[in-house]
Design a protein around this motif. Structure first.
Motif, short mmCIF file in Angstrom:
data_model
loop_
_atom_site.label_atom_id
_atom_site.label_comp_id
_atom_site.label_asym_id
_atom_site.label_seq_id
_atom_site.Cartn_x
_atom_site.Cartn_y
_atom_site.Cartn_z
N ILE A 41 44.94 41.63 33.11
CA ILE A 41 44.01 41.41 34.23
C ILE A 41 42.91 40.44 33.83
O ILE A 41 42.59 39.50 34.56
CB ILE A 41 43.41 42.75 34.70
N LYS A 42 42.35 40.64 32.64
CA LYS A 42 41.29 39.76 32.16
C LYS A 42 41.81 38.33 31.99
O LYS A 42 41.12 37.36 32.34
CB LYS A 42 40.74 40.28 30.83
N ASN A 43 43.01 38.19 31.45
CA ASN A 43 43.59 36.85 31.25
C ASN A 43 43.88 36.17 32.59
O ASN A 43 43.68 34.96 32.73
CB ASN A 43 44.88 36.96 30.42
N ALA A 44 44.35 36.96 33.56
CA ALA A 44 44.61 36.40 34.89
C ALA A 44 43.31 35.93 35.54
O ALA A 44 43.27 34.89 36.21
CB ALA A 44 45.31 37.44 35.76
N GLU A 45 42.24 36.69 35.36
CA GLU A 45 40.94 36.31 35.92
C GLU A 45 40.40 35.05 35.25
O GLU A 45 39.79 34.20 35.92
CB GLU A 45 39.95 37.46 35.76
N LYS A 46 40.64 34.91 33.96
CA LYS A 46 40.21 33.70 33.25
C LYS A 46 40.95 32.48 33.80
O LYS A 46 40.35 31.41 34.00
CB LYS A 46 40.50 33.84 31.75
N LEU A 47 42.24 32.62 34.06
CA LEU A 47 43.01 31.52 34.65
C LEU A 47 42.49 31.17 36.03
O LEU A 47 42.32 30.01 36.38
CB LEU A 47 44.49 31.89 34.73
N GLU A 48 42.24 32.21 36.81
CA GLU A 48 41.76 32.03 38.18
C GLU A 48 40.46 31.23 38.21
O GLU A 48 40.25 30.39 39.09
CB GLU A 48 41.55 33.40 38.81
N ASN A 49 39.61 31.47 37.23
CA ASN A 49 38.30 30.81 37.17
C ASN A 49 38.37 29.36 36.70
O ASN A 49 37.35 28.66 36.69
CB ASN A 49 37.36 31.60 36.27
N LEU A 50 39.56 28.91 36.32
CA LEU A 50 39.72 27.51 35.88
C LEU A 50 39.86 26.56 37.07
O LEU A 50 39.69 25.35 36.92
CB LEU A 50 40.97 27.37 35.00
N TYR A 51 40.14 27.11 38.25
CA TYR A 51 40.44 26.27 39.41
C TYR A 51 39.46 26.54 40.55
O TYR A 51 39.10 27.69 40.81
CB TYR A 51 41.88 26.53 39.89
#
Length: 239
Positions: A195-205
């Motif tokens: 979940i944390k890794n997915a949120e980090k990816l989400e915040n890149l865009y």
């Protein structure tokens, strides 16, 4: 000979009315979820396993239907709308939340973006748990943070590498339609980290050209909702 106690018809009718009222009130309190998957096996198998892992009390208060349509990205939202109507007719009540689970894969950019926009603009809304490029990205995020584009061909080898490393073995082979992936991921991976890794990816865009968000996934948003069902249930039990 034992006496047979006769119950007055008025009492029986009152009990029947009370039972019907109880069932109606219980049904009205339940939350109805519908998860519509683009894939026919990979995603449905994962979510069925996740559903089975929820406490019995949660499943008594929450109805979760999972439907693997086999539809492509462009038509998945339309199919979700049709299935919403189908299940509402079945249950004679509104579905509280509908999620469409789909990938970009090799579909044209326009189709992928249009599907997401169509879901968000639908009334009622169709929530989109999309992944660019494939659902297996969600699996990989249980082990490590991946922020470079991954092709469909690479997913299998990377998943095998991560599971074998975590399990201290060399013989694990990823099978796309496996019913065991949810269990494997939670045994050797870490859902909280995913979940944390997915949120980090989400915040890149920051733009809405979703087809360019690679890698990226919104599957964690659906997972969080399902986890919160358990948390809410646990809180109610403590009251």
């Amino acid at each position: 000979m034992a006496n047979i106690i006769k119950i007055d018809n008025a009492v029986l009718k009152r009990r029947a009315r009370e039972e019907k009222k109880r069932k109606t009130e219980f049904k009205s309190k339940r939350k109805f979820y519908l998860i519509v998957c683009e894939g026919e096996k990979t995603e449905p198998n994962y979510f069925e396993s996740l559903k089975s892992s929820l406490p019995k009390g949660v499943l008594e208060l929450t109805n979760i239907d999972i439907d693997g349509t086999g539809k492509n990205t462009l038509s998945i939202v339309d199919e979700a709308k049709k299935l919403r109507n189908k299940y509402e007719e079945k249950y004679l009540r509104k579905i509280d939340k509908v999620w469409a689970v789909f990938d970009k894969d090799s579909f044209p950019t326009e189709n992928f973006n249009n599907a997401i926009n169509k879901g968000e603009n639908s009334k009622p809304k169709i929530n989109c748990a999309w992944t660019n490029e494939a659902f297996e990205l969600w699996y990989l995020l249980h082990f490590n943070f991946y922020n470079t584009g991954i092709s469909r061909v690479q997913y299998q080898k990377l998943i095998e590498k991560e599971v074998n490393k975590a399990a201290n073995r060399t013989d694990f082979k990823y099978q796309k339609n496996s019913r065991e992936m949810f269990v494997i991921l939670n045994k050797f991976g870490n859902q909280e980290n995913a979940i944390k890794n997915a949120e980090k990816l989400e915040n890149l865009y920051f733009d809405r050209s979703f087809s360019n968000h690679n890698p990226c996934t919104k599957v964690h948003k659906l997972i969080i909702e399902l986890i919160e069902l358990t948390e809410k249930y646990a809180a109610q039990q403590q009251v």
